[in-house]
Design an enzyme around this catalytic site. Structure first.
Site, short mmCIF file in Angstrom:
data_model
loop_
_atom_site.label_atom_id
_atom_site.label_comp_id
_atom_site.label_asym_id
_atom_site.label_seq_id
_atom_site.Cartn_x
_atom_site.Cartn_y
_atom_site.Cartn_z
N HIS A 124 0.83 -1.21 0.00
CA HIS A 124 0.00 0.00 0.00
C HIS A 124 0.86 1.26 0.00
O HIS A 124 0.35 2.37 0.13
CB HIS A 124 -0.90 -0.04 1.24
CG HIS A 124 -2.05 0.92 1.20
ND1 HIS A 124 -2.20 1.94 2.11
CD2 HIS A 124 -3.10 1.02 0.36
CE1 HIS A 124 -3.30 2.62 1.86
NE2 HIS A 124 -3.86 2.09 0.79
N ASP A 157 16.94 10.82 -7.77
CA ASP A 157 18.38 11.04 -7.55
C ASP A 157 18.81 10.90 -6.09
O ASP A 157 19.89 11.37 -5.72
CB ASP A 157 18.79 12.43 -8.07
CG ASP A 157 18.64 12.54 -9.58
OD1 ASP A 157 18.64 11.50 -10.26
OD2 ASP A 157 18.52 13.68 -10.09
N ASP A 182 -0.35 17.64 19.95
CA ASP A 182 0.13 18.81 20.69
C ASP A 182 0.78 19.87 19.79
O ASP A 182 1.64 20.65 20.24
CB ASP A 182 1.13 18.40 21.77
CG ASP A 182 0.49 17.60 22.89
OD1 ASP A 182 -0.75 17.55 22.94
OD2 ASP A 182 1.22 17.01 23.69
N LYS A 202 3.26 4.41 -1.15
CA LYS A 202 3.40 5.35 -2.26
C LYS A 202 4.74 6.07 -2.08
O LYS A 202 4.89 6.84 -1.13
CB LYS A 202 2.27 6.38 -2.28
CG LYS A 202 0.88 5.79 -2.47
CD LYS A 202 0.19 5.53 -1.17
CE LYS A 202 -1.24 5.07 -1.41
NZ LYS A 202 -1.85 4.49 -0.20
N LYS A 212 -4.08 10.71 5.58
CA LYS A 212 -3.77 9.83 6.71
C LYS A 212 -2.75 10.54 7.59
O LYS A 212 -1.54 10.44 7.38
CB LYS A 212 -3.18 8.50 6.21
CG LYS A 212 -4.09 7.74 5.21
CD LYS A 212 -3.52 7.81 3.84
CE LYS A 212 -4.12 6.87 2.83
NZ LYS A 212 -5.47 6.51 2.86
N HIS A 265 -9.25 11.65 2.26
CA HIS A 265 -8.39 10.48 2.08
C HIS A 265 -7.03 10.64 2.76
O HIS A 265 -6.19 9.74 2.71
CB HIS A 265 -8.20 10.23 0.58
CG HIS A 265 -7.57 8.92 0.25
ND1 HIS A 265 -6.27 8.79 -0.18
CD2 HIS A 265 -8.07 7.65 0.29
CE1 HIS A 265 -5.99 7.51 -0.41
NE2 HIS A 265 -7.06 6.79 -0.13
#
Length: 509
Positions: A243, A250, A434, A245, A429, A427
């Protein structure tokens, strides 16, 4: 691949001939099925029982097998079998991954850190590293990328400026307008001599066709499928997905976060005309760990996770480790997956949230917490911490949406604030604690991300980007509707029943 498909077809053909023979000569097929079916159900139930799974998972499987036996057997074969058989293979992979990390750690690459963090941040970095997270890195700058326009603009700019290599990895990669634009940019760079490696998940990107991928292969791009679903190992790999990404250019610029590649992430979907998401751009020493994670997955997917293969990557071309001297704060990359012995990301997030003194803000499209996470959030709210959850107003899955909402009641009663994003699909996450520590990455706040998927998060300590995350949260709360306990109580009895049913099977999602 073709040989494996032929083998499968051969096995199915032999099995069909045997069944026809039995049906005509020895015992009617209907009678045979009538005998085998209850034995199969009892056998599966016994296996689930002796595996000592969590009580919630065991109960959920029993209910599915009793209420929907046909669907239950199919779901078990695809998703329910214990980790042990798959882990036997993954364990060898994990041993090699650990060796890879140890060898890489032995290379200095000028990664020594002289951190200047407060006591709480220093303690968290040390504990999270013990949980399996990477070493904390200073001299690293980060930039919060809000939504698809910002994210893909930055990624395309980095690709166009590449001089040595481009590493790209996605769970979902679509062959639509933005997917084609990025692919064509990769092809141009490959033609100019840049090394390009393109890694995609076999399930999440299963709609990618040969005619889309072939132009990349023709110019020398390595196109790799992570755990194909069209193989004899389908039943062992379908439940363990990559899952992550990741984009690395470089070894100096990297990206990770919530966005896959697809037009919907730019708000071009009829169902979700507004797609709210967050991504992170990283430059500096933290890319050392991000690069290592990509290479682990790449070498695993190409069956080259061995010392002979990875030696070629142990140089400054892939790990330049160029620190950004004026950078403030620090970044710690944490990865976990089904090959790990422990749930590193889940444990890191619990530790971060458990350190809260004032606030815990969470953005997640799927909220199916384990009992420890649920209890921590409830107790934090009851103790006076400002706990908020930002959740989609409209989900992309009825099952997961209703299962998620089944957890709202105990949270609302404890004083947790839950916000429904009214303008589109949320979508992102993100966890913010604090206004000082934040995590952003690919992991949802659910059991699947914690235990079954290959995931990655970046933990930010005392960085200016943390304040940008706070500002985005505040705007998102303004664009949301708060779900009050009084209003939530008024939902229909049908909805309550649906929530309860989905709650029962939520450990399986």
């Amino acid at each position: 691949m073709k040989n494996r498909v032929v083998q499968l077809l051969f096995v199915f053909t032999i099995a069909a001939i045997m069944l026809i023979f039995l049906n005509k000569t020895i015992i009617p097929l209907s009678t045979l099925i009538g005998l085998l079916w209850p034995i199969t159900l009892i056998g599966i139930a016994f296996v689930i029982f002796i595996e000592n799974r969590s009580p919630q998972s065991t109960l959920a499987w029993f209910l599915v097998l009793i209420i929907l036996p046909g669907i239950g057997v199919f779901m078990y074969l695809l998703f329910g079998r214990s980790h042990w058989r798959r882990r036997k293979h993954l364990h060898r992979s994990e041993e090699r991954r650990v060796l890879f990390r140890e060898i890489l750690a032995g290379k200095s690459f000028d990664l020594e850190n002289s951190l200047s963090l407060n006591e709480r941040s220093t303690y968290l970095t040390q504990v999270i590293q013990k949980f399996g997270g990477g070493p904390v890195a200073n001299e690293t700058t980060t930039k919060l990328l809000t939504n698809g326009d910002e994210t893909f603009t930055e990624i395309l700019r980095a690709i166009e400026n590449a001089t040595h290599h481009i590493h790209i990895q996605y769970y979902i990669y679509r062959s639509d307008e933005i997917g084609t634009e990025i692919r064509d940019a990769l092809i141009r760079k490959a033609k100019s001599g840049v090394i390009v490696r393109f890694l995609y998940d076999g399930l999440g990107s299963n709609k990618l066709k040969k005619n889309f991928l072939q132009p990349m292969k023709e110019v020398g791009i390595e196109v790799i499928e992570f755990d194909s679903i069209l193989s004899p190992w389908l039943l062992e790999t379908v439940n363990y997905r990559n899952h992550r990404k990741i984009v690395i250019v470089d070894g100096t610029i990297g990206f990770t976060g919530g966005l896959n590649v697809g037009d919907e992430y730019l708000g071009r979907s009829k169902k979700f005309p507004i797609w709210r998401d967050s991504h992170l751009k990283i430059e500096g020493k933290a890319l050392f760990k991000l690069q290592a994670i990509f290479l682990e997955d790449y070498l695993y997917a190409t069956s080259r996770l061995n010392t002979e293969s990875w030696n070629q990557y142990m140089d400054r071309a892939y790990f330049p480790a160029q620190g950004i001297q004026q950078a403030e704060g620090a970044v710690q990359i944490v990865a976990s997956g089904p090959s790990s012995d422990d749930t590193s990301i889940r444990n890191a997030l619990l530790k971060i949230m458990g350190s809260a003194k004032k606030s815990i803000w969470i953005a997640t499209p799927y909220f199916i917490p384990d009992q420890e996470t649920l209890t921590l959030l409830r107790l934090s709210a009851l103790s006076g911490v400002d706990v908020r959850i930002l959740y989609p107003g409209k989900g992309d899955s009825i099952i997961s949406d209703q299962a998620s909402q089944s957890y709202f009641t105990p949270l609302l009663k404890a004083g947790v604030s839950i916000y429904s994003y009214k303008d589109g699909f949320m979508h992102a996450k993100i966890v913010l604690v604090d206004d000082e520590v934040a995590s952003i990455g690919t992991a949802n706040m659910d059991i699947r991300s914690f235990e079954l998927n290959y995931e990655i998060i970046a933990v930010l300590y005392e960085s200016k980007t943390v304040l940008d995350i706070k500002n985005d949260f505040e705007q998102d709360f303004k664009d949301s509707i708060e779900i009050t306990w009084a209003a939530f109580q008024k939902r229909s009895i049908q909805k309550r029943i649906l929530e309860s049913l989905m709650r029962l099977i939520s450990p399986l999602l």
